[in-house]
Write a protein that holds these residues in place. Structure first.
Motif, mmCIF file in Angstrom:
data_model
loop_
_atom_site.group_PDB
_atom_site.id
_atom_site.type_symbol
_atom_site.label_atom_id
_atom_site.label_comp_id
_atom_site.label_asym_id
_atom_site.label_seq_id
_atom_site.Cartn_x
_atom_site.Cartn_y
_atom_site.Cartn_z
ATOM 1 N N VAL A 1 6.246 12.580 -0.736
ATOM 2 C CA VAL A 1 6.244 11.354 -1.501
ATOM 3 C C VAL A 1 7.191 10.365 -0.833
ATOM 4 O O VAL A 1 8.165 10.759 -0.187
ATOM 5 C CB VAL A 1 6.614 11.672 -2.969
ATOM 6 C CG1 VAL A 1 8.043 12.095 -3.099
ATOM 7 C CG2 VAL A 1 6.305 10.523 -3.880
ATOM 8 N N HIS A 2 6.905 9.088 -0.981
ATOM 9 C CA HIS A 2 7.688 8.040 -0.319
ATOM 10 C C HIS A 2 8.958 7.776 -1.113
ATOM 11 O O HIS A 2 8.895 7.399 -2.277
ATOM 12 C CB HIS A 2 6.843 6.770 -0.216
ATOM 13 C CG HIS A 2 7.308 5.806 0.821
ATOM 14 N ND1 HIS A 2 7.020 4.467 0.755
ATOM 15 C CD2 HIS A 2 8.027 5.978 1.960
ATOM 16 C CE1 HIS A 2 7.538 3.861 1.813
ATOM 17 N NE2 HIS A 2 8.155 4.754 2.557
ATOM 18 N N THR A 3 10.097 7.949 -0.469
ATOM 19 C CA THR A 3 11.384 7.842 -1.173
ATOM 20 C C THR A 3 12.044 6.480 -0.973
ATOM 21 O O THR A 3 13.214 6.311 -1.288
ATOM 22 C CB THR A 3 12.338 8.948 -0.684
ATOM 23 O OG1 THR A 3 12.373 8.892 0.751
ATOM 24 C CG2 THR A 3 11.865 10.321 -1.129
ATOM 25 N N GLY A 4 11.295 5.535 -0.429
ATOM 26 C CA GLY A 4 11.825 4.185 -0.252
ATOM 27 C C GLY A 4 10.694 3.187 -0.239
ATOM 28 O O GLY A 4 9.580 3.497 -0.662
ATOM 29 N N VAL A 5 11.000 1.986 0.252
ATOM 30 C CA VAL A 5 9.938 1.005 0.474
ATOM 31 C C VAL A 5 9.901 0.680 1.964
ATOM 32 O O VAL A 5 10.900 0.850 2.672
ATOM 33 C CB VAL A 5 10.153 -0.299 -0.328
ATOM 34 C CG1 VAL A 5 9.976 -0.044 -1.824
ATOM 35 C CG2 VAL A 5 11.507 -0.931 -0.044
ATOM 36 N N ASP A 6 8.740 0.235 2.412
ATOM 37 C CA ASP A 6 8.577 -0.178 3.802
ATOM 38 C C ASP A 6 8.439 -1.694 3.854
ATOM 39 O O ASP A 6 7.712 -2.274 3.055
ATOM 40 C CB ASP A 6 7.316 0.463 4.404
ATOM 41 C CG ASP A 6 7.495 1.948 4.656
ATOM 42 O OD1 ASP A 6 8.631 2.444 4.507
ATOM 43 O OD2 ASP A 6 6.499 2.606 4.986
ATOM 44 N N ILE A 7 9.144 -2.295 4.779
ATOM 45 C CA ILE A 7 9.005 -3.735 4.980
ATOM 46 C C ILE A 7 8.466 -3.949 6.380
ATOM 47 O O ILE A 7 9.064 -3.522 7.368
ATOM 48 C CB ILE A 7 10.350 -4.462 4.760
ATOM 49 C CG1 ILE A 7 10.831 -4.228 3.318
ATOM 50 C CG2 ILE A 7 10.200 -5.957 5.050
ATOM 51 C CD1 ILE A 7 12.185 -4.835 3.004
ATOM 52 N N PRO B 1 5.919 -0.367 13.912
ATOM 53 C CA PRO B 1 7.261 -0.883 13.610
ATOM 54 C C PRO B 1 7.375 -1.378 12.163
ATOM 55 O O PRO B 1 6.515 -2.114 11.697
ATOM 56 C CB PRO B 1 7.424 -2.053 14.591
ATOM 57 C CG PRO B 1 6.331 -1.924 15.580
ATOM 58 C CD PRO B 1 5.237 -1.150 14.937
ATOM 59 N N HIS B 2 8.388 -0.944 11.469
ATOM 60 C CA HIS B 2 8.709 -1.437 10.126
ATOM 61 C C HIS B 2 10.091 -0.927 9.759
ATOM 62 O O HIS B 2 10.640 -0.041 10.433
ATOM 63 C CB HIS B 2 7.673 -0.990 9.087
ATOM 64 C CG HIS B 2 7.724 0.477 8.762
ATOM 65 N ND1 HIS B 2 7.071 1.425 9.515
ATOM 66 C CD2 HIS B 2 8.354 1.159 7.785
ATOM 67 C CE1 HIS B 2 7.292 2.620 9.000
ATOM 68 N NE2 HIS B 2 8.082 2.499 7.942
ATOM 69 N N LEU B 3 10.630 -1.465 8.685
ATOM 70 C CA LEU B 3 11.894 -0.955 8.158
ATOM 71 C C LEU B 3 11.600 -0.088 6.941
ATOM 72 O O LEU B 3 10.912 -0.516 6.014
ATOM 73 C CB LEU B 3 12.802 -2.121 7.730
ATOM 74 C CG LEU B 3 14.038 -1.696 6.924
ATOM 75 C CD1 LEU B 3 14.990 -0.850 7.752
ATOM 76 C CD2 LEU B 3 14.754 -2.910 6.356
ATOM 77 N N HIS B 4 12.110 1.129 6.940
ATOM 78 C CA HIS B 4 12.086 1.977 5.738
ATOM 79 C C HIS B 4 13.448 1.819 5.079
ATOM 80 O O HIS B 4 14.483 2.048 5.712
ATOM 81 C CB HIS B 4 11.818 3.427 6.135
ATOM 82 C CG HIS B 4 11.979 4.402 5.003
ATOM 83 N ND1 HIS B 4 10.933 4.761 4.168
ATOM 84 C CD2 HIS B 4 13.065 5.075 4.549
ATOM 85 C CE1 HIS B 4 11.380 5.624 3.262
ATOM 86 N NE2 HIS B 4 12.683 5.832 3.470
ATOM 87 N N PHE B 5 13.440 1.411 3.808
ATOM 88 C CA PHE B 5 14.673 1.077 3.096
ATOM 89 C C PHE B 5 14.781 1.930 1.830
ATOM 90 O O PHE B 5 13.830 2.007 1.058
ATOM 91 C CB PHE B 5 14.640 -0.416 2.732
ATOM 92 C CG PHE B 5 15.837 -0.903 1.962
ATOM 93 C CD1 PHE B 5 17.103 -0.926 2.538
ATOM 94 C CD2 PHE B 5 15.691 -1.358 0.659
ATOM 95 C CE1 PHE B 5 18.200 -1.394 1.819
ATOM 96 C CE2 PHE B 5 16.788 -1.827 -0.061
ATOM 97 C CZ PHE B 5 18.049 -1.841 0.517
ATOM 98 N N GLU C 1 0.809 -1.222 0.000
ATOM 99 C CA GLU C 1 0.000 0.000 0.000
ATOM 100 C C GLU C 1 0.842 1.272 0.000
ATOM 101 O O GLU C 1 0.294 2.368 -0.102
ATOM 102 C CB GLU C 1 -0.912 0.030 1.239
ATOM 103 C CG GLU C 1 -1.991 -1.035 1.271
ATOM 104 C CD GLU C 1 -1.468 -2.394 1.709
ATOM 105 O OE1 GLU C 1 -0.395 -2.437 2.347
ATOM 106 O OE2 GLU C 1 -2.110 -3.410 1.378
ATOM 107 N N TYR C 2 2.147 1.139 0.185
ATOM 108 C CA TYR C 2 2.953 2.361 0.320
ATOM 109 C C TYR C 2 4.304 2.122 -0.327
ATOM 110 O O TYR C 2 5.334 2.071 0.325
ATOM 111 C CB TYR C 2 3.068 2.701 1.811
ATOM 112 C CG TYR C 2 3.597 4.081 2.111
ATOM 113 C CD1 TYR C 2 3.221 5.183 1.347
ATOM 114 C CD2 TYR C 2 4.458 4.290 3.183
ATOM 115 C CE1 TYR C 2 3.708 6.441 1.643
ATOM 116 C CE2 TYR C 2 4.946 5.551 3.490
ATOM 117 C CZ TYR C 2 4.566 6.625 2.720
ATOM 118 O OH TYR C 2 5.039 7.876 3.019
ATOM 119 N N ARG C 3 4.284 1.981 -1.628
ATOM 120 C CA ARG C 3 5.500 1.704 -2.378
ATOM 121 C C ARG C 3 6.278 3.004 -2.609
ATOM 122 O O ARG C 3 5.831 4.084 -2.257
ATOM 123 C CB ARG C 3 5.141 1.070 -3.728
ATOM 124 C CG ARG C 3 4.506 -0.300 -3.591
ATOM 125 C CD ARG C 3 4.039 -0.834 -4.937
ATOM 126 N NE ARG C 3 3.340 -2.098 -4.764
ATOM 127 C CZ ARG C 3 3.933 -3.282 -4.657
ATOM 128 N NH1 ARG C 3 5.236 -3.395 -4.748
ATOM 129 N NH2 ARG C 3 3.223 -4.373 -4.487
HETATM 130 ZN ZN LIG Z 1 8.951 4.336 4.444
#
Ligand SMILES: [Zn+2]
Length: 376
Positions: free
Chosen positions: A137-143, A231-235, A124-126
Motif C-alpha cells: 500500500v502507498h504510504t505517502g503521496v507522489d508529486i 521521476p517524481h517525489l515520494h513524500f 491516481e496513486y494517493r
Molecule cells: Zn510514492
C-alpha cells in the motif's frame, strides 16, 4: 460539432478581402467558440484557448482573382491537444502554515515542490493506493516533477538521514525502494509526538545529516532512484516514530490553496467494516467541470487520522457544492456536500444509515494520537 469537424473548418485558409474578411473572421471566431466546449471534456478539465499562429496559407488563390494579394499572413487557429491531467494547472497560493481552522486540523506543512511546478499529489496513486502489488500500500503521496526539480523542506527541522537505505535500514543500499532519501525531524510535533517528513527517489541529495533547515530550503533534486516508474517525489508524513508503519495521509498535513478545501470520509459496510479500495466520484456542481475519482484506502500499513478516522481524503477542491456518487451493492448512491475555504468537510457512509455530513464527535480533553490504528 465534433472536435474533428472544428479542425477542418479552422484549418481552411482565409481569403483576404476587406469586407468578407471581417465577416469571415467573425464567423471563424464564432466557430472556435462553439467548438471549444466539445474539447473541454470531463477528462481534461482544460478550457482550450485559441492560439494564433502567423503561418502563411499555402493554398494558391483561384485564377479568377489574381489581383488580390494578401497583405498580412492569414491567421491559423490551433486548438491544444487535450492532456491527461484531470485538474486545472493553476492554483491559488497556499494558506500560510501552520494552518488549522478547527482544533483538530493540522495543516502544518508547506509543499515540498515549489508553486511554479505541479505541487499536488498524483491523483491516481494517493495515500492508501495500490500500484506495485496488491499487498503493498502507498504510504505517502507522489508529486510529479521533472528530474532535477528542487525538493524543498516542508517545514523547519533537522536532517536525520540523507542516504540510500531508508526502508531496508542499511545505509548505502542501492536496491532500497526509497532510493536516495532525506528524513527531517521537525522542530514541532503534534499532540506531544515528534513529526517527520520523508523525501524519496532523489537523483541527488543536497542536505547533510545534522543540518538544520527552514521551510523551503533545498534538500535535494527529483529523480527516479529506488522503486519508481519515472521521476517524481515520494513524500511521507510520519508521526511518533520514524518508521514505515507510522505514516499518515499527507493530504491532511499540507496547507491547501487559499479558498480551497478538503473532503474527508469514512466509508464502511453495515457491519462497520471499512470499504477498501472503493471508487467514489466527486463532481463539482454545476457538472460541466471535471469530476475527480478517488478510492478509499487499501488495507495495509496506512493509518487513519486520530481524529477523523478516515479512509478517504481528497484535497485541493475549490470551495463550492459537490456531488459525491458511487455504486454500492448494485445500487447508485449520491449526495451533496459543501466544501469550504481552508476547511475539512467530513462525511461518513455506512450502508444501513447512509450518509452523515458532520464532523466527528469532539474528542475528550485527553485526546492524543496514541498508538497507530493500522488498518488491518
Ligand atoms: Zn510514492
Amino acid at each position: 460539432m465534433s472536435f474533428i469537424d472544428c479542425e477542418k473548418v479552422i484549418r481552411r485558409p482565409l481569403r483576404l478581402r476587406s469586407a468578407p474578411l471581417s465577416a469571415g473572421f467573425f464567423l471563424l471566431i464564432l466557430l472556435v467558440v462553439s467548438c471549444a466546449p466539445s474539447v473541454s471534456t470531463a477528462e481534461t478539465g482544460q478550457t482550450p484557448t485559441a492560439v494564433i499562429a502567423g503561418e502563411v496559407a499555402t493554398q494558391p488563390l483561384a485564377e479568377s482573382e489574381p489581383e488580390i494579394r494578401p497583405t498580412i499572413a492569414p491567421f491559423r487557429f490551433v486548438l491544444p491537444t487535450p492532456g491527461a491531467e484531470p485538474v486545472s494547472g493553476w492554483r491559488p497560493p497556499l494558506y500560510p502554515v501552520p494552518w488549522a481552522v478547527s482544533a483538530y486540523d493540522h495543516f502544518y506543512f508547506a509543499r515540498p515542490i515549489a508553486a511554479d511546478n505541479v505541487n499536488w499529489p498524483l491523483a491516481e496513486y494517493r495515500y492508501g493506493g495500490v500500484f506495485f502489488a496488491p499487498n503493498i500500500v502507498h504510504t505517502g503521496v507522489d508529486i510529479d516533477a521533472n528530474e532535477g526539480t528542487e525538493i524543498l523542506a516542508a517545514g523547519p527541522g533537522t536532517v536525520i538521514s540523507a542516504d540510500w537505505g531508508l526502508f531496508s535500514g542499511s545505509a548505502g543500499n542501492i536496491s532500497d525502494p526509497y532510493g536516495q532519501a532525506v528524513v527531517l525531524r521537525h522542530d514541532f510535533g503534534y499532540k506531544g509526538q515528534t513529526l517527520y517528513t520523508i523525501y524519496a527517489h532523489m537523483s541527488e541529495i543536497i542536505a547533510v545529516v545534522g543540518q538544520h533547515v527552514e521551510t523551503g530550503d533545498v534538500l535535494g533534486l527529483v529523480g527516479d532512484t529506488g522503486a519508481t516508474t519515472g521521476p517524481h517525489l515520494h513524500f511521507e508524513i510520519r508521526l511518533g516514530e520514524n518508521t514505515f508503519y507510522r505514516t499518515y495521509n499527507p493530504e491532511l498535513w499540507m496547507a491547501p490553496p487559499q479558498g480551497w478545501g478538503i473532503l474527508v470520509g469514512r466509508m464502511t459496510d453495515e457491519d462497520g467494516d471499512l470499504l477498501n479500495q472503493f471508487p467514489v466520484e466527486v463532481r463539482p456542481m454545476p457538472s460541466e467541470v471535471p469530476l475527480r475519482k478517488v478510492y478509499t484506502y487499501a488495507p495495509g500499513a496506512v493509518n487513519a487520522d486520530p481524529y477523523y478516522n478516515e479512509n478517504l481524503v481528497l484535497s485541493d477542491l475549490p470551495a463550492g457544492l459537490y456531488k459525491v456518487a458511487f455504486e454500492y451493492l448494485e445500487k447508485d448512491f449520491q449526495f451533496w456536500v459543501d466544501i469550504y475555504p481552508g476547511q475539512v468537510t467530513y462525511f461518513t457512509f455506512t450502508d444501513e444509515d447512509g450518509f452523515q455530513v458532520k464532523a466527528p464527535p469532539v474528542p475528550t480533553l485527553d485526546f492524543l494520537p496514541g498508538t497507530p490504528t493500522v488498518i488491518p
